[in-house]
Structure formats: C-alpha cells, structure tokens
Design a protein around this motif. Structure first.
Motif, PDB file in Angstrom:
ATOM      1  N   LYS A 135       0.711  -1.256   0.209  1.00 40.10           N
ATOM      2  CA  LYS A 135      -0.075   0.046  -0.048  1.00 40.10           C
ATOM      3  C   LYS A 135       0.854   1.235   0.191  1.00 40.10           C
ATOM      4  CE  LYS A 135      -3.833  -1.736   2.447  1.00 40.10           C
ATOM      5  NZ  LYS A 135      -3.881  -3.290   3.153  1.00 40.10           N
ATOM      6  N   VAL A 136       2.021   1.080   0.779  1.00 43.01           N
ATOM      7  CA  VAL A 136       2.979   2.539   0.927  1.00 43.01           C
ATOM      8  C   VAL A 136       3.635   2.643  -0.649  1.00 43.01           C
ATOM      9  CG1 VAL A 136       5.034   3.286   2.024  1.00 43.01           C
ATOM     10  CG2 VAL A 136       3.267   2.330   3.234  1.00 43.01           C
ATOM     11  N   LEU A 137       4.016   1.562  -1.069  1.00 43.98           N
ATOM     12  CA  LEU A 137       4.661   1.608  -2.520  1.00 43.98           C
ATOM     13  C   LEU A 137       3.694   2.236  -3.463  1.00 43.98           C
ATOM     14  CD1 LEU A 137       7.072  -1.507  -2.760  1.00 43.98           C
ATOM     15  CD2 LEU A 137       7.375   1.112  -2.314  1.00 43.98           C
ATOM     16  N   SER A 138       2.384   1.689  -3.534  1.00 43.57           N
ATOM     17  CA  SER A 138       1.628   2.142  -4.443  1.00 43.57           C
ATOM     18  C   SER A 138       1.408   3.735  -4.458  1.00 43.57           C
ATOM     19  CB  SER A 138       0.289   1.197  -4.490  1.00 43.57           C
ATOM     20  OG  SER A 138      -0.466   1.839  -3.481  1.00 43.57           O
ATOM     21  N   GLY A 139       1.440   4.143  -3.031  1.00 41.81           N
ATOM     22  CA  GLY A 139       1.110   5.580  -3.127  1.00 41.81           C
ATOM     23  C   GLY A 139      -0.463   6.033  -3.256  1.00 41.81           C
ATOM     24  N   SER A 140      -1.243   5.038  -3.702  1.00 41.88           N
ATOM     25  CA  SER A 140      -2.557   5.261  -4.240  1.00 41.88           C
ATOM     26  C   SER A 140      -3.658   4.803  -3.185  1.00 41.88           C
ATOM     27  CB  SER A 140      -2.717   4.919  -5.623  1.00 41.88           C
ATOM     28  OG  SER A 140      -2.633   3.622  -5.743  1.00 41.88           O
ATOM     29  N   PHE A 141      -3.221   4.294  -2.076  1.00 39.56           N
ATOM     30  CA  PHE A 141      -4.163   3.570  -1.105  1.00 39.56           C
ATOM     31  C   PHE A 141      -5.281   4.723  -0.598  1.00 39.56           C
ATOM     32  CE2 PHE A 141      -5.743   2.891   3.225  1.00 39.56           C
ATOM     33  CZ  PHE A 141      -6.405   1.856   3.013  1.00 39.56           C
ATOM     34  N   SER A 142      -6.668   4.566  -0.655  1.00 39.62           N
ATOM     35  CA  SER A 142      -7.686   5.391  -0.201  1.00 39.62           C
ATOM     36  C   SER A 142      -8.653   4.477   0.439  1.00 39.62           C
ATOM     37  CB  SER A 142      -8.193   6.111  -1.433  1.00 39.62           C
ATOM     38  OG  SER A 142      -9.353   6.917  -0.741  1.00 39.62           O
ATOM     39  N   ALA A 143      -8.754   4.811   1.560  1.00 37.68           N
ATOM     40  CA  ALA A 143     -10.008   4.184   2.468  1.00 37.68           C
ATOM     41  C   ALA A 143     -11.368   4.761   2.126  1.00 37.68           C
ATOM     42  CB  ALA A 143      -9.636   4.236   3.969  1.00 37.68           C
ATOM     43  N   ASN A 181     -17.127   9.710   5.311  1.00 35.93           N
ATOM     44  CA  ASN A 181     -17.648  11.054   4.858  1.00 35.93           C
ATOM     45  C   ASN A 181     -16.919  12.246   5.670  1.00 35.93           C
ATOM     46  OD1 ASN A 181     -19.380  10.269   2.490  1.00 35.93           O
ATOM     47  ND2 ASN A 181     -20.987   9.720   4.008  1.00 35.93           N
ATOM     48  N   THR A 182     -16.094  11.800   6.526  1.00 41.08           N
ATOM     49  CA  THR A 182     -15.451  12.871   7.308  1.00 41.08           C
ATOM     50  C   THR A 182     -13.979  13.100   6.734  1.00 41.08           C
ATOM     51  OG1 THR A 182     -16.624  12.131   9.189  1.00 41.08           O
ATOM     52  CG2 THR A 182     -14.537  13.696   9.613  1.00 41.08           C
ATOM     53  N   PRO A 183     -13.719  14.102   5.932  1.00 45.63           N
ATOM     54  CA  PRO A 183     -12.400  14.115   5.037  1.00 45.63           C
ATOM     55  C   PRO A 183     -11.182  14.065   5.832  1.00 45.63           C
ATOM     56  CG  PRO A 183     -13.722  15.991   4.364  1.00 45.63           C
ATOM     57  CD  PRO A 183     -14.627  15.141   5.553  1.00 45.63           C
ATOM     58  N   TRP A 184     -11.125  14.679   7.062  1.00 41.96           N
ATOM     59  CA  TRP A 184     -10.042  14.644   8.025  1.00 41.96           C
ATOM     60  C   TRP A 184      -9.693  13.433   8.413  1.00 41.96           C
ATOM     61  CZ3 TRP A 184     -10.006  12.843  12.731  1.00 41.96           C
ATOM     62  CH2 TRP A 184     -11.307  12.914  13.607  1.00 41.96           C
ATOM     63  N   PHE A 185     -10.813  12.425   8.636  1.00 38.77           N
ATOM     64  CA  PHE A 185     -10.802  11.166   9.093  1.00 38.77           C
ATOM     65  C   PHE A 185     -10.270  10.149   7.866  1.00 38.77           C
ATOM     66  CE2 PHE A 185     -12.130   6.997  10.730  1.00 38.77           C
ATOM     67  CZ  PHE A 185     -11.389   6.948  11.728  1.00 38.77           C
ATOM     68  N   VAL A 186     -10.610  10.253   6.909  1.00 44.61           N
ATOM     69  CA  VAL A 186     -10.158   9.686   5.724  1.00 44.61           C
ATOM     70  C   VAL A 186      -8.692   9.853   5.426  1.00 44.61           C
ATOM     71  CG1 VAL A 186     -10.144   9.200   3.173  1.00 44.61           C
ATOM     72  CG2 VAL A 186     -12.289   9.457   4.804  1.00 44.61           C
ATOM     73  N   ASP A 187      -8.392  11.015   5.561  1.00 42.83           N
ATOM     74  CA  ASP A 187      -6.852  11.247   5.443  1.00 42.83           C
ATOM     75  C   ASP A 187      -6.118  10.666   6.414  1.00 42.83           C
ATOM     76  OD1 ASP A 187      -7.326  13.034   3.151  1.00 42.83           O
ATOM     77  OD2 ASP A 187      -7.363  14.921   4.561  1.00 42.83           O
ATOM     78  N   PHE A 188      -6.484  10.520   7.546  1.00 44.61           N
ATOM     79  CA  PHE A 188      -5.711   9.765   9.129  1.00 44.61           C
ATOM     80  C   PHE A 188      -5.962   8.578   8.635  1.00 44.61           C
ATOM     81  CE2 PHE A 188      -6.555   7.335  12.615  1.00 44.61           C
ATOM     82  CZ  PHE A 188      -5.205   7.576  13.227  1.00 44.61           C
ATOM     83  N   VAL A 189      -6.929   7.921   8.060  1.00 46.36           N
ATOM     84  CA  VAL A 189      -6.946   6.556   7.760  1.00 46.36           C
ATOM     85  C   VAL A 189      -6.105   5.983   6.822  1.00 46.36           C
ATOM     86  CG1 VAL A 189      -8.527   4.493   7.103  1.00 46.36           C
ATOM     87  CG2 VAL A 189      -9.283   6.108   8.780  1.00 46.36           C
ATOM     88  N   ASN A 190      -5.987   7.049   5.751  1.00 45.20           N
ATOM     89  CA  ASN A 190      -5.069   6.649   4.515  1.00 45.20           C
ATOM     90  C   ASN A 190      -3.782   6.664   4.842  1.00 45.20           C
ATOM     91  OD1 ASN A 190      -7.100   6.401   3.065  1.00 45.20           O
ATOM     92  ND2 ASN A 190      -7.130   8.495   2.109  1.00 45.20           N
ATOM     93  N   ALA A 207      -2.752   5.889   8.473  1.00 42.17           N
ATOM     94  CA  ALA A 207      -2.750   5.031   9.548  1.00 42.17           C
ATOM     95  C   ALA A 207      -2.764   3.362   9.262  1.00 42.17           C
ATOM     96  CB  ALA A 207      -3.913   5.189  10.507  1.00 42.17           C
ATOM     97  N   VAL A 208      -3.656   3.157   8.264  1.00 38.42           N
ATOM     98  CA  VAL A 208      -3.748   1.791   7.845  1.00 38.42           C
ATOM     99  C   VAL A 208      -2.396   1.168   7.229  1.00 38.42           C
ATOM    100  CG1 VAL A 208      -5.067   0.277   6.121  1.00 38.42           C
ATOM    101  CG2 VAL A 208      -6.096   1.674   7.674  1.00 38.42           C
ATOM    102  N   PRO A 209      -1.936   1.633   6.044  1.00 34.47           N
ATOM    103  CA  PRO A 209      -0.564   1.260   5.549  1.00 34.47           C
ATOM    104  C   PRO A 209       0.471   1.335   6.353  1.00 34.47           C
ATOM    105  CG  PRO A 209      -1.525   3.340   4.197  1.00 34.47           C
ATOM    106  CD  PRO A 209      -2.316   2.874   5.226  1.00 34.47           C
ATOM    107  N   TRP A 210       0.748   2.554   7.155  1.00 35.32           N
ATOM    108  CA  TRP A 210       1.872   2.598   8.004  1.00 35.32           C
ATOM    109  C   TRP A 210       1.583   1.777   9.470  1.00 35.32           C
ATOM    110  CZ3 TRP A 210       6.463   3.491   6.298  1.00 35.32           C
ATOM    111  CH2 TRP A 210       6.621   4.460   5.255  1.00 35.32           C
ATOM    112  N   GLY A 211       0.604   1.379   9.499  1.00 37.02           N
ATOM    113  CA  GLY A 211       0.120   0.866  10.732  1.00 37.02           C
ATOM    114  C   GLY A 211       0.417  -0.512  10.451  1.00 37.02           C
TER     115      GLY A 211
END
Length: 184
Positions: A47-55, A79-88, A90-94
C-alpha cells in the motif's frame, strides 16, 4: 509433569483454567508471530509503495453492502475528510509497523494490540457471516491476541533483550513496570 510440558494456570472472574502445553509449542507461537508479521508487513508495504491507497470507498460502500451492524459509523467516518486522510496514512503505515514489530519481536504486545484492533474493525466492516460469526478477520484477531498473551516477542525476539536493558543498574521493566504491557 514431564520435562516436555509446561503448566499453565489462570484465574479470571473467579474461574480457573489450567492445563499443560508441550515445550514444542514455543515454535508454533513463534510461527504465529512471524506469519502475522509477514502478512501485515507485506500488505502495508504494498500500500505504501503504490502511493494510491484510499479508504474512502471502502468506508462508505463495503460495510453497508455487507449489512454490517455498524455500517452507519463506517459511512460517517468515510464522509469525514480529515478522518479519511488519517486512515489513509494509519492503515498502510500501521500495517508496516505492526508487521515489523512482530517480525523483530519488538514492542510485540503493542503491535499485537493494534493488529487485533485493526482486525476487529475489518471484521465489523467486512461483516461476512454467511457461514457463522467466525470468519478470517475474527480468527486473525484471536491470533494477534494469542501472540500478545503468550509474550511471543520473548521467543527469538528483541523484547527479550529490551526487558533486560538496564537504566541506572535496574532492568527497564523493574524501573517502569507498565512497560511489560508493551513488550513480550
């Protein structure tokens, strides 16, 4: 008890469970730690390498499509933009950090806790209960919890050495007992 068995005993809420495990079990505990570490590292790294992960699409579409009992919560998160940015992030790096923690056996309980938390969220989001409430996401959550409970980071892992690290002549876990919850 033979020399090949280890006794376990635990009491929770007045109930006691006890039994014996074979000393070879240590290899299976290590295998579980390494398996989950590699799986999470590979998933996160790709996911990190692809650079295009979006939750966003998953959060807003998958849980409702799966009839998840918490679909509304996932949709609100999506539907909460700042949360989606966080998840985008948090998930790959987590996944990468959880994977590395398990592979190296460092901060293993902390990594396993966050791995179990992620699997709980995946379980609720994917909500595939066509064959019962136990599915792969749920099983992986239990594997993470087992890795934490067995202190798998002490088995050919860095936690074994981190726990013994001395600060002013005192082992780290003696000086800071709560660190035990992160290591092992």
């Amino acid at each position: 008890m033979s020399s090949q068995e280890i006794q376990l005993r635990s009491t929770v809420a007045g109930y006691t469970a006890e039994g014996s495990i074979h000393t070879l079990s240590v290899w299976f505990i290590l295998a579980l730690r390494l398996m989950m570490g590699l799986a999470f590292f590979q998933s996160g790294f790709s996911k990190v390498l692809s650079g295009s992960f979006s939750a966003a699409g998953y959060l807003t579409n998958a849980p409702p499509a799966n009839n998840s009992p918490v679909a509304g919560l996932f949709v609100a998160m999506g539907n909460t933009p700042w949360f989606v940015d966080f998840v985008n992030i948090a998930v790959p790096w987590g996944e990468v950090l959880i994977g590395l923690g398990l592979l190296f056996g460092a901060l293993t309980r902390l990594a396993a806790f966050f791995g179990a938390l992620m699997m709980l969220l995946f379980y609720l989001g994917n909500w595939d209960i066509a064959h019962g409430y136990i599915n792969g996401d749920f099983a992986y959550m239990l594997v993470f919890l087992s890795v934490a409970a067995f202190g798998a980071g002490r088995i050919l892992g860095l936690d074994r050495f981190i726990e013994k690290y001395e600060l002013n002549g005192q082992p780290l876990v003696d000086r800071y007992p709560r660190v035990r919850y992160l290591l092992g």
